[in-house]
Motif scaffolding. Structure first.
Motif, PDB file in Angstrom:
ATOM      1  N   TRP A 124       0.831  -1.205   0.000  1.00  0.00           N
ATOM      2  CA  TRP A 124       0.000   0.000   0.000  1.00  0.00           C
ATOM      3  C   TRP A 124       0.868   1.258   0.000  1.00  0.00           C
ATOM      4  O   TRP A 124       0.511   2.267  -0.611  1.00  0.00           O
ATOM      5  CB  TRP A 124      -0.968   0.028   1.194  1.00  0.00           C
ATOM      6  N   LEU A 125       2.035   1.189   0.645  1.00  0.00           N
ATOM      7  CA  LEU A 125       2.939   2.332   0.708  1.00  0.00           C
ATOM      8  C   LEU A 125       3.613   2.552  -0.652  1.00  0.00           C
ATOM      9  O   LEU A 125       3.769   3.686  -1.100  1.00  0.00           O
ATOM     10  CB  LEU A 125       3.982   2.126   1.806  1.00  0.00           C
ATOM     11  N   LYS A 126       3.966   1.463  -1.313  1.00  0.00           N
ATOM     12  CA  LYS A 126       4.534   1.567  -2.659  1.00  0.00           C
ATOM     13  C   LYS A 126       3.537   2.226  -3.609  1.00  0.00           C
ATOM     14  O   LYS A 126       3.910   3.034  -4.455  1.00  0.00           O
ATOM     15  CB  LYS A 126       4.929   0.183  -3.183  1.00  0.00           C
ATOM     16  N   GLN A 127       2.257   1.899  -3.443  1.00  0.00           N
ATOM     17  CA  GLN A 127       1.222   2.508  -4.285  1.00  0.00           C
ATOM     18  C   GLN A 127       1.088   4.010  -3.994  1.00  0.00           C
ATOM     19  O   GLN A 127       0.909   4.814  -4.905  1.00  0.00           O
ATOM     20  CB  GLN A 127      -0.111   1.794  -4.079  1.00  0.00           C
ATOM     21  N   ARG A 128       1.183   4.392  -2.729  1.00  0.00           N
ATOM     22  CA  ARG A 128       1.131   5.822  -2.371  1.00  0.00           C
ATOM     23  C   ARG A 128       2.298   6.574  -2.985  1.00  0.00           C
ATOM     24  O   ARG A 128       2.148   7.687  -3.466  1.00  0.00           O
ATOM     25  CB  ARG A 128       1.132   6.011  -0.868  1.00  0.00           C
TER      26      ARG A 128
END
Length: 152
Positions: free
Chosen positions: A67-71
């Protein structure tokens, strides 16, 4: 008519005249009677304000959740923000959390748990104090690690 022919040139001359400014210098001597002393300290080459040191941290790229990579990808797809986006990892309340800086001005910064669930917004907003759900965040966060900052 004769009066009018006198007044019009006078008004034009006055309106177009350059403005004069009177500059005065203070003439009252310092209370001690001397230029050097406690009332007027001598100039120094030392900095009189303690600057906030620039924090140059190395990014910790290990174990970034999906989810952090997507952000991060979302931020990079947008135009560069000012100030730039920074993501920091902390220990807070006995758990690992991710702090994502606000994109600008009175917007909230966000703190997420490791699964991407929003925990709180510790700063930002009109008051600068966030949403009030973690007022002790700055005082109790530990183990700061820079996870990512916008390189642009």
């Amino acid at each position: 008519m004769r009066l009018l022919s006198f007044v019009v040139p006078l008004l034009l001359a006055t309106a177009c005249a350059p403005k004069q400014v009177s500059v005065t210098n203070p003439t009252t001597p310092p209370s001690t009677g001397q230029v050097s002393g406690p009332a007027t300290p001598a100039p120094t080459s030392a900095n009189t304000v303690d600057p906030v040191p620039a924090r140059v941290l190395e990014s910790d790229t290990t174990a970034r959740p999906q989810w952090l990579k997507q952000r991060i990808a979302t931020v990079l797809a947008e135009r560069k923000r000012n100030p730039i986006t920074r993501i920091l990892r902390y220990t807070y309340g006995g758990q690992t959390v991710y702090y994502i800086s606000a994109p600008c001005c009175d917007q909230y910064s966000n703190v997420f748990d490791t699964k991407g669930k929003l925990i709180c917004q510790p700063d930002g907003g009109i008051t600068g104090k966030g949403d009030g759900k973690c007022p002790d965040f700055d005082k109790n966060k530990t183990n700061e690690k820079l996870v990512w900052q916008d390189p642009r």
